[in-house]
Design a protein around this motif. Structure first.
Motif, PDB file in Angstrom:
ATOM      1  N   GLU A 181       0.826  -1.218   0.000  1.00  0.00           N
ATOM      2  CA  GLU A 181       0.000   0.000   0.000  1.00  0.00           C
ATOM      3  C   GLU A 181       0.859   1.268   0.000  1.00  0.00           C
ATOM      4  O   GLU A 181       0.605   2.203  -0.751  1.00  0.00           O
ATOM      5  CB  GLU A 181      -0.898   0.035   1.250  1.00  0.00           C
ATOM      6  N   GLU A 182       1.893   1.266   0.867  1.00  0.00           N
ATOM      7  CA  GLU A 182       2.632   2.513   1.071  1.00  0.00           C
ATOM      8  C   GLU A 182       3.801   2.701   0.105  1.00  0.00           C
ATOM      9  O   GLU A 182       4.135   3.829  -0.245  1.00  0.00           O
ATOM     10  CB  GLU A 182       3.151   2.575   2.512  1.00  0.00           C
ATOM     11  N   ALA A 183       4.444   1.590  -0.291  1.00  0.00           N
ATOM     12  CA  ALA A 183       5.634   1.737  -1.145  1.00  0.00           C
ATOM     13  C   ALA A 183       5.346   1.417  -2.609  1.00  0.00           C
ATOM     14  O   ALA A 183       6.140   1.722  -3.484  1.00  0.00           O
ATOM     15  CB  ALA A 183       6.751   0.827  -0.623  1.00  0.00           C
ATOM     16  N   MET A 184       4.191   0.758  -2.877  1.00  0.00           N
ATOM     17  CA  MET A 184       3.875   0.417  -4.268  1.00  0.00           C
ATOM     18  C   MET A 184       2.508   0.960  -4.687  1.00  0.00           C
ATOM     19  O   MET A 184       2.046   0.696  -5.788  1.00  0.00           O
ATOM     20  CB  MET A 184       3.914  -1.102  -4.434  1.00  0.00           C
ATOM     21  N   ASN A 185       1.884   1.688  -3.796  1.00  0.00           N
ATOM     22  CA  ASN A 185       0.569   2.290  -4.053  1.00  0.00           C
ATOM     23  C   ASN A 185      -0.446   1.276  -4.600  1.00  0.00           C
ATOM     24  O   ASN A 185      -1.108   1.536  -5.616  1.00  0.00           O
ATOM     25  CB  ASN A 185       0.719   3.472  -5.024  1.00  0.00           C
ATOM     26  N   SER A 186      -0.565   0.155  -3.900  1.00  0.00           N
ATOM     27  CA  SER A 186      -1.456  -0.910  -4.391  1.00  0.00           C
ATOM     28  C   SER A 186      -2.920  -0.464  -4.461  1.00  0.00           C
ATOM     29  O   SER A 186      -3.703  -1.035  -5.214  1.00  0.00           O
ATOM     30  CB  SER A 186      -1.335  -2.152  -3.503  1.00  0.00           C
ATOM     31  N   PHE A 187      -3.268   0.584  -3.694  1.00  0.00           N
ATOM     32  CA  PHE A 187      -4.657   1.057  -3.730  1.00  0.00           C
ATOM     33  C   PHE A 187      -5.063   1.480  -5.140  1.00  0.00           C
ATOM     34  O   PHE A 187      -6.206   1.358  -5.530  1.00  0.00           O
ATOM     35  CB  PHE A 187      -4.846   2.259  -2.795  1.00  0.00           C
ATOM     36  N   LYS A 194      -1.853  -6.344  -9.579  1.00  0.00           N
ATOM     37  CA  LYS A 194      -1.741  -6.966  -8.254  1.00  0.00           C
ATOM     38  C   LYS A 194      -1.493  -8.468  -8.359  1.00  0.00           C
ATOM     39  O   LYS A 194      -0.691  -9.033  -7.626  1.00  0.00           O
ATOM     40  CB  LYS A 194      -2.981  -6.659  -7.413  1.00  0.00           C
ATOM     41  N   GLU A 195      -2.172  -9.097  -9.325  1.00  0.00           N
ATOM     42  CA  GLU A 195      -1.982 -10.542  -9.557  1.00  0.00           C
ATOM     43  C   GLU A 195      -0.535 -10.812  -9.981  1.00  0.00           C
ATOM     44  O   GLU A 195       0.110 -11.756  -9.542  1.00  0.00           O
ATOM     45  CB  GLU A 195      -2.935 -11.035 -10.656  1.00  0.00           C
ATOM     46  N   ASN A 196      -0.068  -9.916 -10.833  1.00  0.00           N
ATOM     47  CA  ASN A 196       1.287 -10.012 -11.349  1.00  0.00           C
ATOM     48  C   ASN A 196       2.324  -9.946 -10.213  1.00  0.00           C
ATOM     49  O   ASN A 196       3.244 -10.755 -10.120  1.00  0.00           O
ATOM     50  CB  ASN A 196       1.468  -8.831 -12.323  1.00  0.00           C
ATOM     51  N   LYS A 200       5.129 -12.641  -8.793  1.00  0.00           N
ATOM     52  CA  LYS A 200       6.537 -12.247  -8.866  1.00  0.00           C
ATOM     53  C   LYS A 200       7.231 -12.246  -7.499  1.00  0.00           C
ATOM     54  O   LYS A 200       8.386 -12.633  -7.372  1.00  0.00           O
ATOM     55  CB  LYS A 200       6.598 -10.835  -9.468  1.00  0.00           C
ATOM     56  N   PHE A 201       6.485 -11.796  -6.462  1.00  0.00           N
ATOM     57  CA  PHE A 201       7.127 -11.615  -5.156  1.00  0.00           C
ATOM     58  C   PHE A 201       6.740 -12.663  -4.119  1.00  0.00           C
ATOM     59  O   PHE A 201       7.123 -12.558  -2.964  1.00  0.00           O
ATOM     60  CB  PHE A 201       6.817 -10.216  -4.606  1.00  0.00           C
ATOM     61  N   LYS A 202       5.967 -13.664  -4.567  1.00  0.00           N
ATOM     62  CA  LYS A 202       5.473 -14.677  -3.623  1.00  0.00           C
ATOM     63  C   LYS A 202       6.617 -15.298  -2.822  1.00  0.00           C
ATOM     64  O   LYS A 202       6.602 -15.326  -1.589  1.00  0.00           O
ATOM     65  CB  LYS A 202       4.712 -15.761  -4.400  1.00  0.00           C
ATOM     66  N   ASP A 203       7.622 -15.719  -3.533  1.00  0.00           N
ATOM     67  CA  ASP A 203       8.743 -16.404  -2.908  1.00  0.00           C
ATOM     68  C   ASP A 203       9.524 -15.431  -1.996  1.00  0.00           C
ATOM     69  O   ASP A 203       9.824 -15.750  -0.843  1.00  0.00           O
ATOM     70  CB  ASP A 203       9.646 -16.950  -4.027  1.00  0.00           C
ATOM     71  N   PHE A 204       9.765 -14.232  -2.516  1.00  0.00           N
ATOM     72  CA  PHE A 204      10.536 -13.231  -1.765  1.00  0.00           C
ATOM     73  C   PHE A 204       9.873 -12.913  -0.414  1.00  0.00           C
ATOM     74  O   PHE A 204      10.514 -12.936   0.634  1.00  0.00           O
ATOM     75  CB  PHE A 204      10.661 -11.952  -2.605  1.00  0.00           C
TER      76      PHE A 204
END
Ligand code: BGC
Length: 285
Positions: A181-187, A194-196, A200-204
Motif C-alpha cells: 500500500e505505502e511503497a507500491m501504491n497498491s490502492f 496486483k496478480e502479477n 513475482k514476489f510470492k517467494d521473496f
C-alpha cells in the motif's frame, strides 16, 4: 571487579535503556493537538520511582471517539475489555508481557509519558503494528545496506513502510500488505498488476525474518495506550528481485525511496533501533 563498579555499570545500562526505549513519547506537545505533556524526567519514568501527585493532563482526540475501529471511552457501559488477552479479533496482549490495570486503565509497561487518555490511538493498552524492512546492497562491494523508507504524511519524517494490524489479520500479512500500500501504491493498482506482483514476489515475501517484536517509542504513546510492532526483514541479496521494483508512495505515505543505512540516519519513532538490528544482522553474515 568491585561491587561499586558493577552497580555503576548497571545504573548506566538501566538509564540508557529507559532513555532510548521511551524518549520520543514524553516530550513537548502531543501530536496533532495543543496538549502539553507533563514533564517526566529520566529518573521518574519508571512506575516504581516516586512521583508525588503525578497527575498529567488527560487527552483523547475527537478523531478516535465513536469510530468503529476504535475502543469507546473506558467508562462506557458494557465496555469490558479483556486486558492481556486476545479478545475475539482484538489483540490486547502485549509483546512486553503482562501489563497492569490501575483504576480501570491499562498502564504503559515502559513507564510514565506525562499524558493520560489515549491521544489519537484507537485502542486502550497495546496498539499493534507490523513493519516490513525490505533491504538490498547498494552495489557489488556490499559495503552499504539500503532499505525502502517512506515519508510519513502526518509528521514528514522518514519511516518504515508499516502500519496497523487489522482485527484478525496475521502480523506478517499486515507487514506485506502495508508495504504494497505505502511503497507500491497498491490502492491505485489494477487487479491485473496486483496478480502479477503476487506471482513475482510470492517467494521473496515468504522468506521474511523476524527482527524485532516489542514496544515502539512512538510520539503518540500515552500512559494508557501505546504502540508495539513486529518487524520483518525481507532481504534481496543480489538485488534481482526487488532491486528494480517500481516505487510509488501510496495510502498515508507522501514519499518513498531506497535509503542508505548510515549511523546518522534519522527516522520516525524508534525505527532507527530496528534498522540498526537489521544492519547488525547483515554485517555479521
Ligand atoms: C507505523 C509503523 C510503526 C508504528 C509504531 C505505525 O503507525 O505505520 O511503521 O512501527 O506506527 O510507531
Amino acid at each position: 571487579m568491585n561491587s561499586c563498579f558493577i552497580f555503576l555499570v548497571l545504573m548506566i545500562r538501566i538509564r540508557l535503556s529507559t532513555m532510548t526505549s521511551h524518549y520520543k513519547c514524553r516530550s513537548g506537545v502531543y501530536p496533532r493537538s495543543s496538549v502539553k505533556r507533563l514533564n517526566v524526567s529520566d529518573d521518574r519514568v519508571s512506575w516504581d520511582s516516586e512521583f508525588k501527585d503525578y497527575n498529567p493532563p488527560y487527552y483523547t482526540s475527537d478523531s478516535v471517539k465513536g469510530k468503529s475501529w476504535a475502543d469507546p471511552e473506558i467508562d462506557t457501559p458494557n465496555f469490558s475489555p479483556k486486558w492481556n488477552q486476545i479478545e475475539r479479533d482484538v489483540n490486547r496482549k502485549s509483546h512486553m508481557g503482562h501489563y497492569n490495570i490501575v483504576n480501570g486503565y491499562p498502564l504503559n509497561p515502559t513507564g510514565r509519558t506525562g499524558l493520560q487518555g489515549r491521544g489519537v490511538l484507537g485502542r486502550w493498552g497495546p496498539n499493534h503494528a507490523a513493519d516490513p524492512i525490505v533491504t538490498r546492497w547498494k552495489d557489488v562491494s556490499r559495503d552499504i545496506l539500503q532499505f525502502i523508507a517512506i515519508k510519513r504524511g502526518d509528521t514528514g519524517e522518514w519511516a518504515l513502510p508499516g502500519g496497523m494490524v487489522n482485527p484478525g489479520e496475521k502480523v506478517l500479512t499486515a507487514a506485506i500488505r502495508e508495504f504494497q500500500e505505502e511503497a507500491m501504491n497498491s490502492f491505485e493498482a489494477s487487479e491485473a498488476d496486483k496478480e502479477n506482483w503476487k506471482e513475482k514476489f510470492k517467494d521473496f515475501f515468504s522468506k521474511g525474518i523476524e527482527i524485532y517484536r516489542g514496544y515502539v517509542d512512538d510520539p503518540r504513546n500515552t500512559d494508557n495506550a501505546w504502540m508495539e510492532t513486529i518487524a520483518y526483514n525481507f532481504h534481496d541479496e543480489t538485488g534481482a528481485v526487488v532491486g528494480n521494483i517500481k516505487l510509488q508512495a501510496g495510502d498515508d505515505a507522501i514519499g518513498v525511496q531506497w535509503v542508505d543505512i548510515t549511523p546518522d540516519i534519522i527516522l520516525y519513532a524508534s525505527h532507527k533501533d530496528i534498522i540498526d538490528s537489521v544492519l547488525n544482522k547483515h554485517q555479521k553474515c
